[in-house]
Design an enzyme around this catalytic site. Sequence first.
Site, PDB file in Angstrom:
ATOM      1  N   LYS A 249       7.620 -18.914   6.743  1.00 41.56           N
ATOM      2  CA  LYS A 249       9.368 -18.448   5.168  1.00 41.56           C
ATOM      3  C   LYS A 249      10.427 -19.598   5.677  1.00 41.56           C
ATOM      4  O   LYS A 249       9.877 -20.446   6.865  1.00 41.56           O
ATOM      5  CB  LYS A 249       9.555 -16.578   6.111  1.00 41.56           C
ATOM      6  CG  LYS A 249       8.916 -15.974   5.840  1.00 41.56           C
ATOM      7  CD  LYS A 249       9.470 -14.936   6.044  1.00 41.56           C
ATOM      8  CE  LYS A 249       9.094 -13.440   6.590  1.00 41.56           C
ATOM      9  NZ  LYS A 249       8.176 -12.726   4.613  1.00 41.56           N
ATOM     10  N   ARG A 323      -0.218  -6.073   5.409  1.00 44.32           N
ATOM     11  CA  ARG A 323      -1.111  -5.046   4.767  1.00 44.32           C
ATOM     12  C   ARG A 323      -2.092  -5.504   5.631  1.00 44.32           C
ATOM     13  O   ARG A 323      -3.686  -5.128   6.242  1.00 44.32           O
ATOM     14  CB  ARG A 323      -1.840  -5.520   3.651  1.00 44.32           C
ATOM     15  CG  ARG A 323      -2.273  -6.873   3.662  1.00 44.32           C
ATOM     16  CD  ARG A 323      -1.849  -7.215   2.304  1.00 44.32           C
ATOM     17  NE  ARG A 323      -0.418  -7.451   2.196  1.00 44.32           N
ATOM     18  CZ  ARG A 323      -0.370  -7.497   0.249  1.00 44.32           C
ATOM     19  NH1 ARG A 323      -1.373  -8.211  -0.667  1.00 44.32           N
ATOM     20  NH2 ARG A 323       0.870  -7.746  -0.104  1.00 44.32           N
TER      21      ARG A 323
END
Length: 472
Positions: A249, A323
Amino acid sequence: MTANLTVDCSVEGVFEEDLTDYEAHVQTFMAAGFRGQQDQTILLERLQGPVLLVGLGLRAHAVADTVRTAAATAGRALRHLTTARCTLAAKSMPGYAPEEVARAAAEGVTLGAYHFAGYKSSLATRTRWLSALGPKFGDLESEGWAEGVQIGTAVNFTRDLVNTPANILTPTALADHAETLARNAGMGFRRISGAELDSGAFGGIAAVGRGSAEPACLVELTWGDPQQPPDLCLVGKGITYDSGGLSLKSPESQIGMKNDMGGAAAVLGAMMLVPLLAPSLRVKAVLPFAENMPGGRATRPGDVVTMRNGRTVEILNTDFEGRLVLGDALALAAESGPGAIIDLATLTYAATHALGERTAALLGSDQTLIERIERAAGVTGEPVWRLPMPRYLRPQILSQVADLKNFPGATTARTSTAAMFLREFVPASIPWAHLDLAGPAWSEEEYGVASRGATGYGVRLLGQLLRTYARG
Ligand code: BES
Ligand code: MN
Ligand code: ZN
């Protein structure tokens, strides 16, 4: 530095219609512009000591959330006191049982008075809230009050976990907290880590954890007969820090990513409430804990892993890690044959783009379960909003080289494609719902009963759901 004050202050809720009860103070009210409107406050000096009045607005408009919010306002104003007394509960409110009003007031003051004492080198106070034992305050109110304090305390426990920096709250430390909670509550506890995790085909959790020096793990908390399938299974995303991994990020986006275990922390807060709110229910929590870092052994974009249910996943972007850990946890949760599964996760930015910072996205496979969650959210004032999982989006999660890929490619509908990925790990026969808390788990400002920083979103909602679930 904040001093510990030992002043005992009382709080009184005032409906606009009841201002006339305070004849002696009308001048003071006028001068200060106090009209009893929702969340207006004024401090009065009475012979018995100081009294903080909090406006409740018009009696006819009052709902449980009115009391909760007003009580939170009082909690904030008095959070530096060691003890305070609350008589909000003594007010009669049309359509509400006295114990419900008492509970809302207790929740409100407990939540409003919260602040993360954390790491400031000054003394921290936790206000002790006494309920008013006036003539109108009977056994039922006392029960409601005690319950409200416990609910507020569970939310504050969740807030503390989420506010704790990631260098302190590592996956192992979080698992230790879960273990203490389970042991104190008389719950079953299991921790899967190290070789057991690696040999258990938890390919998703292992892939996310391997770039970090902090080992990943998975914990299970079980309330009720472990030989029987649980009535309800709660799953929560527990990424103690999300740097993005090799798909790193930006520095701006990395700030705040200690909150990426907000789903798991909310489940832990809710588990704390099971013995109180749903003792007869069998409830299991399945929580994957990992730190997503770009270390030398980190997962590379392009790697393929095998998940707990045998599905293979091509990992194309390591920042779509939620996920992966949740897929394994959902598959494990399904193995115990629960009556339903609900997962909570700070999963996608897209949820905040669609719904803003205060509303969670709600998706799932079962209308009845979804409606139950909506009703619970309505009662506790933690907003949820449904999003769809349209069939045409499914190709976005299918890979050329494996069964699934973790990166949808398209930048649209990412909350939906994330949920559709999770759905692949829950057999169609088990009702399942998913709450994306990326927005409401954290707040830069105080609102309602929410504090700055971690809000503890989801704990009260799950608590209310457990309560109604236990009733059938
Ligand atoms: N942990 C984040 C999502 C998130 C965002 C949580 C804001 C809390 C507040 C998640 O793992 C993530 O990184 N999702 C991204 C991936 C992308 C930006 C590479 C997403 O939502 O698209
Ligand atoms: Mn991420
Ligand atoms: Zn994340």
